[in-house]
Scaffold this active site. Structure first.
Site, mmCIF file in Angstrom:
data_model
loop_
_atom_site.group_PDB
_atom_site.id
_atom_site.type_symbol
_atom_site.label_atom_id
_atom_site.label_comp_id
_atom_site.label_asym_id
_atom_site.label_seq_id
_atom_site.Cartn_x
_atom_site.Cartn_y
_atom_site.Cartn_z
ATOM 1 N N GLY A 129 -7.739 -7.038 3.674
ATOM 2 C CA GLY A 129 -8.641 -7.041 4.740
ATOM 3 C C GLY A 129 -8.119 -7.826 5.856
ATOM 4 O O GLY A 129 -9.042 -7.819 6.772
ATOM 5 N N HIS A 175 -16.411 -8.684 0.390
ATOM 6 C CA HIS A 175 -15.207 -9.606 1.134
ATOM 7 C C HIS A 175 -15.258 -11.087 0.472
ATOM 8 O O HIS A 175 -14.260 -11.588 0.054
ATOM 9 C CB HIS A 175 -15.301 -9.594 2.559
ATOM 10 C CG HIS A 175 -14.366 -10.649 3.297
ATOM 11 N ND1 HIS A 175 -14.866 -11.985 3.422
ATOM 12 C CD2 HIS A 175 -13.037 -10.598 3.512
ATOM 13 C CE1 HIS A 175 -13.522 -12.361 4.139
ATOM 14 N NE2 HIS A 175 -12.505 -11.433 4.056
ATOM 15 N N SER A 233 14.548 -42.939 -10.269
ATOM 16 C CA SER A 233 13.427 -42.070 -10.008
ATOM 17 C C SER A 233 13.189 -41.840 -8.246
ATOM 18 O O SER A 233 13.141 -43.020 -7.672
ATOM 19 C CB SER A 233 12.217 -42.748 -10.347
ATOM 20 O OG SER A 233 11.045 -42.011 -10.157
ATOM 21 N N LYS A 251 0.838 -1.283 0.026
ATOM 22 C CA LYS A 251 -0.085 0.022 -0.028
ATOM 23 C C LYS A 251 0.847 1.204 -0.079
ATOM 24 O O LYS A 251 0.545 2.249 -0.834
ATOM 25 C CB LYS A 251 -0.959 -0.144 1.249
ATOM 26 C CG LYS A 251 -2.182 0.892 0.932
ATOM 27 C CD LYS A 251 -3.091 0.699 2.382
ATOM 28 C CE LYS A 251 -3.709 -0.450 2.535
ATOM 29 N NZ LYS A 251 -4.376 -0.717 3.685
ATOM 30 N N TYR A 301 13.165 -35.275 -15.292
ATOM 31 C CA TYR A 301 11.788 -34.847 -15.507
ATOM 32 C C TYR A 301 11.169 -35.122 -14.045
ATOM 33 O O TYR A 301 11.777 -35.427 -13.144
ATOM 34 C CB TYR A 301 11.013 -36.008 -16.323
ATOM 35 C CG TYR A 301 10.998 -37.546 -15.776
ATOM 36 C CD1 TYR A 301 10.261 -38.119 -14.690
ATOM 37 C CD2 TYR A 301 12.276 -38.318 -16.073
ATOM 38 C CE1 TYR A 301 10.238 -39.168 -14.403
ATOM 39 C CE2 TYR A 301 12.402 -39.542 -15.691
ATOM 40 C CZ TYR A 301 11.516 -40.139 -14.705
ATOM 41 O OH TYR A 301 11.318 -41.385 -14.158
ATOM 42 N N ARG A 334 -3.257 3.122 8.356
ATOM 43 C CA ARG A 334 -3.756 1.937 7.636
ATOM 44 C C ARG A 334 -2.535 0.966 7.360
ATOM 45 O O ARG A 334 -1.273 1.152 7.221
ATOM 46 C CB ARG A 334 -3.754 2.505 6.167
ATOM 47 C CG ARG A 334 -4.565 3.805 6.144
ATOM 48 C CD ARG A 334 -4.652 4.257 4.622
ATOM 49 N NE ARG A 334 -5.274 3.327 3.784
ATOM 50 C CZ ARG A 334 -5.081 3.725 2.378
ATOM 51 N NH1 ARG A 334 -4.674 4.808 1.821
ATOM 52 N NH2 ARG A 334 -5.690 2.733 1.355
ATOM 53 N N CYS A 365 9.059 -39.224 -8.713
ATOM 54 C CA CYS A 365 7.857 -39.336 -8.841
ATOM 55 C C CYS A 365 7.053 -39.322 -7.481
ATOM 56 O O CYS A 365 7.798 -39.401 -6.461
ATOM 57 C CB CYS A 365 7.301 -40.694 -9.299
ATOM 58 S SG CYS A 365 8.331 -41.971 -8.440
ATOM 59 N N ARG A 413 -3.162 -1.702 -6.395
ATOM 60 C CA ARG A 413 -2.437 -2.828 -6.269
ATOM 61 C C ARG A 413 -2.753 -3.768 -7.401
ATOM 62 O O ARG A 413 -3.843 -3.727 -8.187
ATOM 63 C CB ARG A 413 -2.795 -3.477 -4.737
ATOM 64 C CG ARG A 413 -4.099 -3.930 -4.771
ATOM 65 C CD ARG A 413 -4.350 -4.617 -3.440
ATOM 66 N NE ARG A 413 -6.063 -4.677 -3.486
ATOM 67 C CZ ARG A 413 -6.331 -4.777 -1.908
ATOM 68 N NH1 ARG A 413 -5.833 -4.881 -0.874
ATOM 69 N NH2 ARG A 413 -7.715 -4.977 -1.968
ATOM 70 N N ASN A 426 7.709 -39.366 -2.023
ATOM 71 C CA ASN A 426 6.712 -39.856 -1.075
ATOM 72 C C ASN A 426 7.206 -40.511 0.208
ATOM 73 O O ASN A 426 7.501 -40.199 1.408
ATOM 74 C CB ASN A 426 5.530 -40.479 -1.352
ATOM 75 C CG ASN A 426 4.778 -39.399 -1.958
ATOM 76 O OD1 ASN A 426 4.857 -38.385 -2.402
ATOM 77 N ND2 ASN A 426 3.421 -39.990 -2.575
HETATM 78 P P1 ADP Z 1 -7.698 -2.342 3.282
HETATM 79 O O1 ADP Z 1 -6.204 -2.866 3.334
HETATM 80 O O2 ADP Z 1 -8.478 -3.247 4.438
HETATM 81 O O3 ADP Z 1 -8.323 -1.984 2.300
HETATM 82 P P2 ADP Z 1 -7.246 0.437 3.887
HETATM 83 O O4 ADP Z 1 -6.238 1.156 4.661
HETATM 84 O O5 ADP Z 1 -7.258 0.483 2.314
HETATM 85 O O6 ADP Z 1 -7.594 -1.104 4.214
HETATM 86 O O7 ADP Z 1 -8.539 1.140 4.294
HETATM 87 C C1 ADP Z 1 -9.834 0.765 4.496
HETATM 88 C C2 ADP Z 1 -10.763 1.774 3.622
HETATM 89 O O8 ADP Z 1 -10.628 3.236 4.096
HETATM 90 C C3 ADP Z 1 -10.549 1.876 2.240
HETATM 91 O O9 ADP Z 1 -11.793 1.722 1.559
HETATM 92 C C4 ADP Z 1 -9.774 3.023 2.046
HETATM 93 O O10 ADP Z 1 -9.835 3.430 0.720
HETATM 94 C C5 ADP Z 1 -10.419 3.851 3.162
HETATM 95 N N1 ADP Z 1 -9.325 4.853 3.306
HETATM 96 C C6 ADP Z 1 -8.148 4.618 3.843
HETATM 97 N N2 ADP Z 1 -7.596 5.805 4.087
HETATM 98 C C7 ADP Z 1 -8.392 6.841 3.821
HETATM 99 C C8 ADP Z 1 -8.258 8.430 3.631
HETATM 100 N N3 ADP Z 1 -7.190 8.812 3.940
HETATM 101 N N4 ADP Z 1 -9.392 8.830 3.417
HETATM 102 C C9 ADP Z 1 -10.588 8.220 2.873
HETATM 103 N N5 ADP Z 1 -10.578 6.986 2.819
HETATM 104 C C10 ADP Z 1 -9.742 6.113 3.304
HETATM 105 MG MG MG Z 2 -7.728 -0.924 0.980
#
Ligand code: ADP
Ligand code: MG
Ligand code: MG
Length: 880
Positions: free
Chosen positions: A102, A453, A765, A23, A853, A93, A833, A337, A769
């Site tokens: 998540g 999710h 061979s 990130k 192989y 974050r 194998c 990403r 296992n």
């Molecule tokens: P995850 O890795 O679980 O996606 P994030 O760190 O990306 O967690 O953040 C969770 C949510 O909050 C995401 O939808 C992200 O876009 C939002 N978010 C994170 N930082 C900000 C920010 N500075 N302003 C507005 N929304 C944010």
């Molecule tokens: Mg995110």
């Protein structure tokens, strides 16, 4: 000098990704590209790793570095944390180097307290917005930092909405929300025994520590296990100025992909939620709308988004998964990403990238995760069967799944682990459901969209998912799913089609999938690049044909024991084992000969033109006899009679043959040294089968393999026997045939004494296992049912050695065996194998060890082909 742990987004472009996390690296990169990214800074994974090893303490200098990065951020933004006129709000974050969507924590709107919330309401003239932000902070902070259950807050919110007669959180007024904040603070204090900290710097400190801690959360651990990610990496923490999607109708938040992650189609794909913040889209609070709606609602921001997404894909040369927010018409990019996608999508995308000139075929081969190909071989619904869906939702991850409906993750995990097929049915899944998702065949949710999710995780795992089945009422407590007057209860069989987005009653028939054109194109590139040949382990003509279709270049292991097990043969086999006189034994063997011959003939024909390695009988003889206890019971119930006498003889023989440790007992060539007639018969059958197939123009290259050799002398004698029989057969047929003779290397001694053994072997061979079992001194079944799970859980070992080769131990023996064998006999053919032949990490290892192989089960052949090509292109099997 202390290390640097903190980098502003604008200064971090050159900092390695391992330190910034995905990130942080993405934010730095987007900042450098001049995209609209909120300002901020990243605290590196190294700080988290330090904290992890010192009971949560921060490394020296970190606090001071954060202070100065924050001061600089405040300067640039013209706002201050906790200011009572223009408060700066930030998000804290998590973000690891390898994406774990998540699984860890993030806190939004940090910096708010009673005074700042008031100031924000004044400044914006929007109390609803200010207190909506504050209640979100109280909840997230309460959950993540103070451990107060989310439901505590959710209930209060639900109650308040009911009181006000509104359905959505956006229906609550500024006053309602201010009242809710007061209540949330009380719930926070009751739930945690501490007051919500009003000091924003204290909030920041606690939040950063909590983000670091979230690396160690159980679900994050489970995710890393499932995805083979090391526990040692740690997460970064990103401090990012808040932008607000919850500032009314002109604002919103969304997630989009530069291409469809389910099918790979080149379209902007995503979801958008008006007047909402961050997590609302993925959390399924309100069902989001398709991204096209944004074109009408916020045309300016939409156009900019489309252009930015294209630009990011071009820049990264990879499909992007993007988070964005629109604040009063202005677009902000929050994350980018590489997108998780289905195997089908991955192949299509990579092929199109090559066609578009974005990547080379080498890169294409390296882009496909071989383990993911497994998904393509997942079954589909049999199109010829008509079944009326009881409900429809979104086809969020393709493939079909059949299983018993279960309504919570624990049940899914328990029943799934016990071998039952289950389909997890949830209102919406959360990261805490990960253990259940891993064990389920598929997942259904009544809520949430294509980027929810459940959908994201299912696609990542290649499991079918039907999301957002809104017509279904799911009652977790009662364990029912209700659509109209149809009720599905826990344990009822259901079928889902994750491509069509349908839910059906009962267990519908499934058919095998096809690999498709995109796979064929990429596999062709892979085949041009790999050095390792790929064979299959196949014991029947059907398996052999299937393996060939999937690209196998021969059979590396044809086991012969099942040929002894067939119902009509077992009595003859038993006669052979029980015979006390040579003549009787010879007679039984003579009866088996034509049966074996026809088995071989059919397999050789199916593999015409390719090598087939036949392993002579391996298991101990008592495996073909009835169970000892069952016999005792039968004896007790039988009156004296000739039948009883026969049973007694049988019981005696079973007693004689039974062993304390059958795995280490009279098997393989040991058996043949005691009873040479069995191997002689098998070799005769092989030669006759080969001659018959060759006579029809279906000649395979026959390799006869002697199992479980420990001493060169064993192999010398076996070779003599085999050569004698071959010579006899060829002479009496008046024909010629090349047959090579080799051995399995599956005992440590054999690997160590490979030089002597090679004198009598045309090929080795590695039977990995058994070599794993004999090297580690534990049997697979006993280990897997007893201590292996604990070992993995506790980190005693990193990978299951039966699934992925133990490179340092068993692998070392393979290397030694290969080197010593080849030194003694240059040109010695080497293969393996065993299940490891289809494991990408192991394949990379075998490539490095110089084998010729690998051989694996037929359905893993495509995986091995790709893994072998990747190894040739330099990919290693080391864990991330
Ligand atoms: P995850 O890795 O679980 O996606 P994030 O760190 O990306 O967690 O953040 C969770 C949510 O909050 C995401 O939808 C992200 O876009 C939002 N978010 C994170 N930082 C900000 C920010 N500075 N302003 C507005 N929304 C944010
Ligand atoms: Mg995110
Ligand atoms: Mg073996």
């Amino acid at each position: 000098m202390t290390d640097t742990y903190v980098y502003a987004f604008a200064d971090a472009a050159e900092v390695p990704r391992e330190l910034l996390g995905g990130k942080g690296a993405g934010l730095a990169d987007m900042t450098r590209l001049g995209l609209p990214v909120p300002d901020g800074f990243t605290i590196t994974t190294a700080a988290c790793v330090h904290a992890m090893h010192s009971g949560g303490d921060w490394p020296d200098g970190l606090a001071a570095q954060i202070d100065s990065a924050l001061a600089a951020l405040e300067q640039r933004c013209g706002r201050r944390l906790g200011d009572d006129a223009a408060p700066l709000l930030v998000s804290v974050r998590s973000g690891a180097a390898v994406s774990m969507p998540g699984m860890m924590e993030t806190i939004l709107n940090l910096g708010l307290n009673d005074a700042a919330a008031h100031a924000l309401a004044e400044e914006t003239g929007d109390a609803r917005f200010a207190y909506d932000s504050y209640r979100r902070l109280l909840q997230m902070f309460g959950e993540v930092v103070a451990g107060v259950g989310a439901h505590v807050f959710e209930h209060a919110l639900t109650r308040r909405k009911a009181e006000q007669g509104v359905k959505l959180d956006t229906g609550l007024s500024g006053d309602d929300l201010r009242g809710l904040c007061t209540e949330f603070k009380r719930l926070y204090a009751e739930g945690s025994g501490t007051e919500f900290p009003q000091d924003p710097r204290e909030q920041l400190r606690l939040a950063i520590s909590a983000v670091f801690r979230s690396w160690g959360a159980p679900r994050a651990h489970v995710y890393r296990r499932a995805n083979d990610i090391s526990d040692d990496l740690g997460t970064a923490a990103n401090i990012c100025q808040m932008v607000f999607g919850n500032r009314g109708e002109g604002s919103g938040t969304g997630v989009c992909f530069s291409r469809d992650p389910a099918t790979g189609e080149h379209v902007l794909y995503g979801e958008f939620l008006q007047n909402a913040q961050g997590e609302d889209v993925v959390a399924g609070i309100r069902t989001p709308e398709p991204i096209e709606r944004m074109r009408e609602l916020l045309p300016g921001a939409y156009e900019e988004l489309v252009a930015t997404v294209e630009r990011l894909e071009k820049h990264h040369r990879e499909v992007q998964d993007i988070e964005f927010t629109v604040e009063q018409g202005r677009l902000y990019m929050l994350q980018t990403r590489t997108a998780k996608r289905t195997a089908q999508a991955a192949l299509k995308i990579v092929r199109e990238f090559v066609a578009e000139g974005v990547i080379t075929p080498d890169e294409a081969v390296l882009r496909i995760d071989p383990a993911q190909l497994d998904q393509l071989l997942h079954p589909r619904l049999d199109a010829s069967v008509e079944a009326e869906p009881i409900a429809r939702g979104l086809g969020a991850s393709p493939g079909a799944a059949v299983g018993a409906a279960v309504f919570d993750a624990d049940t899914a995990a328990a029943r799934g682990a016990a071998g039952e097929a289950v389909v997890l049915v949830r209102w919406e899944t959360t990261p805490d459901d990960i253990h259940g998702l891993i064990q389920a065949q598929g997942v259904v949710t009544s809520h949430g969209g294509m980027t929810s999710h459940a959908a994201v995780v299912a696609r990542g795992m290649g499991k079918p998912c039907v999301a957002g089945v809104e017509s279904a009422q799911i009652d977790e407590a009662a364990r029912t799913l209700t659509v109209g007057d149809v009720v599905v209860r826990e344990g009822d069989m259901i079928t889902i089609d994750g491509a069509a987005g349908t839910l059906m009653l009962g267990a519908l028939p499934l058919v095998a999938a096809e690999l498709g054109e995109d796979f064929a194109a990429i596999a062709a590139w892979a085949d041009e690049r790999r050095r390792l040949r790929v064979r299959a382990n196949a014991d029947t003509p059907e398996d052999a044909r299937r393996a060939r279709e999937l690209g196998a270049e021969g059979i590396g292991l044809c086991r012969t024991e099942h040929m002894f097990m067939a119902a009509e043969r077992l009595p003859v086999v038993r006669e052979m084992i029980l015979a006390t006189q040579d003549a009787k034994r010879e007679a039984a063997l003579a009866q088996l000969l034509p049966m074996q011959q026809s088995d071989f003939e059919a397999i050789f024909a199916a593999m015409a033109g390719l090598p087939v390695t036949v392993r002579l009988l391996d298991p101990p003889l008592h495996e073909f006899l009835p169970d000892r206890t069952a016999l005792a019971v039968e004896l007790a119930q039988t009156e004296p009679s000739p039948e009883r006498a026969r049973l007694e003889r049988l019981a005696d023989r079973v007693r004689q043959l039974s062993e304390q440790n059958p795995m280490l007992g009279t098997r393989g060539c040991r058996l043949a040294l005691l009873h040479p007639g069995i191997y002689a018969m098998q070799v005769r059958a092989i030669v006759r089968g080969a001659l018959a197939a060759a006579g029809r123009g279906e000649a395979a290259q026959i390799e006869i393999m002697i199992p479980l050799v420990a001493y060169a002398e064993e192999l010398r004698r076996m070779r003599e026997l085999v050569e004698e029989v071959i010579a006899e057969e060829l002479e009496s047929a008046g024909r010629e045939l090349e047959i090579s003779i080799g051995t399995m290397i599956e005992l440590p001694r054999a690997a160590l004494r490979a030089a002597e053994i090679a004198e009598y072997a045309d090929f080795f061979s590695f039977g990995t296992n058994d070599l794993t079992q004999t090297t580690l001194g534990f049997s697979r079944d006993d280990a897997e049912s007893a201590f292996l799970a604990t070992y993995l859980e506790a980190g005693v070992i990193e990978r299951n050695p039966f699934a992925s080769i133990d490179m340092d131990g068993v692998g070392e023996l393979v290397r030694i065996g290969a080197e010593r064998g080849r030194a003694a006999r240059p040109g010695l053919k080497l293969g393996i194998c065993g299940e490891h032949g289809g494991d990408p990490a192991s394949v990379a290892f075998f490539h490095g060890a110089g084998l010729d192989y690998v051989s694996c089960s037929p359905f893993r052949v495509p995986i091995a082909r790709l893994a072998a090509a990747r190894a040739a292109l330099g990919a290693t099997g080391e864990r991330r």
